[in-house]
Design an enzyme around this catalytic site. Structure first.
Site, short mmCIF file in Angstrom:
data_model
loop_
_atom_site.label_atom_id
_atom_site.label_comp_id
_atom_site.label_asym_id
_atom_site.label_seq_id
_atom_site.Cartn_x
_atom_site.Cartn_y
_atom_site.Cartn_z
N SER A 282 37.25 47.44 34.62
CA SER A 282 38.59 46.96 34.29
C SER A 282 39.51 48.15 34.22
O SER A 282 39.11 49.23 33.78
CB SER A 282 38.55 46.25 32.94
OG SER A 282 39.83 46.26 32.35
N LYS A 288 34.21 47.49 30.26
CA LYS A 288 33.89 46.34 31.09
C LYS A 288 33.07 46.67 32.34
O LYS A 288 33.31 47.67 33.00
CB LYS A 288 35.17 45.64 31.54
CG LYS A 288 35.93 45.03 30.41
CD LYS A 288 35.41 43.66 30.06
CE LYS A 288 36.04 42.66 30.98
NZ LYS A 288 35.74 41.31 30.59
N GLU A 295 31.07 36.15 40.96
CA GLU A 295 32.32 35.41 40.68
C GLU A 295 33.05 35.07 41.97
O GLU A 295 33.55 33.96 42.16
CB GLU A 295 33.24 36.25 39.80
CG GLU A 295 32.80 36.36 38.36
CD GLU A 295 33.71 37.30 37.59
OE1 GLU A 295 34.56 36.82 36.84
OE2 GLU A 295 33.58 38.54 37.75
#
Ligand code: ARG
Length: 462
Positions: A282, A288, A295
């Protein structure tokens, strides 16, 4: 271009040039150049057939073949300036051929139409793509079976309603994914049979007045069958719809795998670790590590389903035979192939590098009373009817929730409050291993069965 469209292969009957916007709007060259190889391959076979039946001399055929070979090379090297004025790949190749070899090039289109030509090209192209996809599917299947073999004895909770249900072998879970892909392979192989049908010879719609030899063309191009009806051959795109439907099912399967990987990689589950090179970080939150690949695959399933809807709607209500609508078949088909190939590749690449956290899986299986069914089955073994056993275990679970104890953590006295038939031997069925290995029949989660399934899978994969 001349005033009256004289430069267009079909310019003869026109008295004014095509509107510049209409020319752009109706052209397909920007996307159908993608199958120039198949277009040339089809023309090589068609001209060989024309020579065989005496419509071209051997010398003419040779000139055409030599010219097409030059065009193929130029196209492979990106040296062709595909022309929108020439509308599509078929007319671009033909016009270039005539530029190269002169008037003999004009004989190539004898006994054929762009309508049977385009249907042939797409089928040749799709046939090849199906073979690439099948390879990738099998690579993913191998990865799954390898991982399953390492994880036969790893126990995690199996879920229903995403609530802990019963303990299962992780190898067994992975083989569930494998089985979905087995059916996908079957569907794709079956679809390939119908794709592999020759439309050429149908010409515009009714066939041709020349003494063509369709069997010979089919043989040269490796088609297993010849389309029986010329109207159907040039118009239907059900083979493309069928392919995209099959691709949609594969993508739905991949989206299910994706969803599980995303859940399992979260801190809350912590069942697996995805390799760093398949994740991203991130820009704001330093901690992160996002499971981008699954996804994205989950998201991309929507595109392929969209392509299916486009194609099936495209075909709906079309009168026989060819309509320009059908030019719209290409982009959804290309998008489906690209999306599917990319998703399969990402999964197949990732599979060997998935690390499992056996401890976290085990801990999760210990929670949520995953061996409650085993306790009920134990009571049935002691002659209690299943419904009564269900009731007894329900009460024991209620006690466990209240006292924050798993069934296996309760003392014999505690368990006997609910039924006097419970004895020391109950602890064998309350362990995770006992629970899993008790489901020892074809299709069950016992390690023995998982081993058998792996052997069967290895045989299938060859
Ligand atoms: N570019 C056209 C297509 O993709 C080729 C067939 C054109 N046929 C015709 N009659 N205009 O469908």
């Amino acid at each position: 271009m001349s005033e009256n469209n004289g430069d267009k292969p079909w310019g003869g009957r026109f008295s004014e040039a095509t509107d510049a916007f209409v020319e752009e709007f109706t052209a397909s060259i920007n996307f159908d150049q993608r199958f120039y190889r198949q277009d040339i391959e089809g023309s090589v076979a068609h001209s060989a057939m024309l020579a065989k039946v005496g419509l071209l001399t051997e010398d003419e055929k040779q000139q055409i073949h030599d010219g097409l070979a030059v065009i193929l090379k130029q196209a492979d090297q990106g040296e062709i300036n595909w022309s929108v004025a020439l509308e599509d790949v078929h007319m671009n190749v033909e016009a270039r051929l005539t530029d190269l070899i002169g008037d003999v090039g004009k004989k190539l289109h004898t006994g054929r139409s762009r309508n049977d030509q385009v249907a042939t090209d797409i089928r040749l192209w799709l046939r090849e793509q199906i073979d690439f996809i099948l390879n990738e599917l099998k690579r993913l299947q191998r990865g799954l079976v390898n991982l399953a073999e390492q994880e036969i004895d790893t126990i995690l909770p199996g879920f229903t309603h995403l609530q802990v249900a019963q303990p299962i072998s992780f190898g067994h879970h992975l083989l569930a994914w494998y089985e979905m892909l087995v059916r996908d392979v079957e569907r794709l192989e079956d679809c390939r049979k119908r794709v592999n049908t020759l439309p050429l010879g149908a010409a515009a719609l009714a066939g041709t007045t020349y003494p063509i030899d369709r069997e010979y063309t089919a043989e040269l191009l490796g088609f297993d069958r010849i389309a029986n009806n010329s109207l159907d051959a040039v118009s239907d795109r059900d083979f493309a719809i069928e392919f995209t439907a099959t691709a949609s099912i594969i993508m739905v399967h991949l989206s299910r795998f994706s969803e599980e990987l995303v859940l399992w990689a979260s801190a809350q589950f912590d069942f697996i670790d995805l390799p760093d090179r398949f994740c991203t970080g991130s820009s704001i939150m330093p901690q992160k590590k996002n499971p981008d690949v699954p996804e994205l695959v989950r998201g991309k399933s929507g595109r392929v389903i969209g392509d299916l809807i486009s194609l099936i709607t495209l075909m709906k209500s079309q009168p026989l035979a060819y309509n320009k609508d059908n030019q719209e078949d290409k982009e959804p088909l290309f998008d489906t192939v690209d999306t599917l190939m990319g998703s399969l590749r990402a999964f197949a690449d990732m599979m060997p590098h998935i690390k499992t956290n056996k401890e976290a899986m085990r801990m999760a299986a210990m929670q949520g009373f995953s061996t409650a069914t085993d306790l009920a089955d134990y009571l049935v073994g002691k002659e209690m009817p299943f419904r009564d056993a269900h009731e007894v275990v329900g009460k024991a679970v209620g006690y466990g929730v209240e006292h924050k104890k798993d069934l296996s953590e309760m003392s014999l006295d505690e368990l006997q409050q609910f039924s006097s038939v419970i004895g020391e031997d109950v602890y064998e069925v309350l362990t995770l291993e006992g629970s899993v290995s008790a489901r020892d029949h074809l299709g069950g989660t016992a390690p023995n069965q998982v081993r058998l399934q792996i052997a069967t899978a290895r045989e299938q994969l060859g």
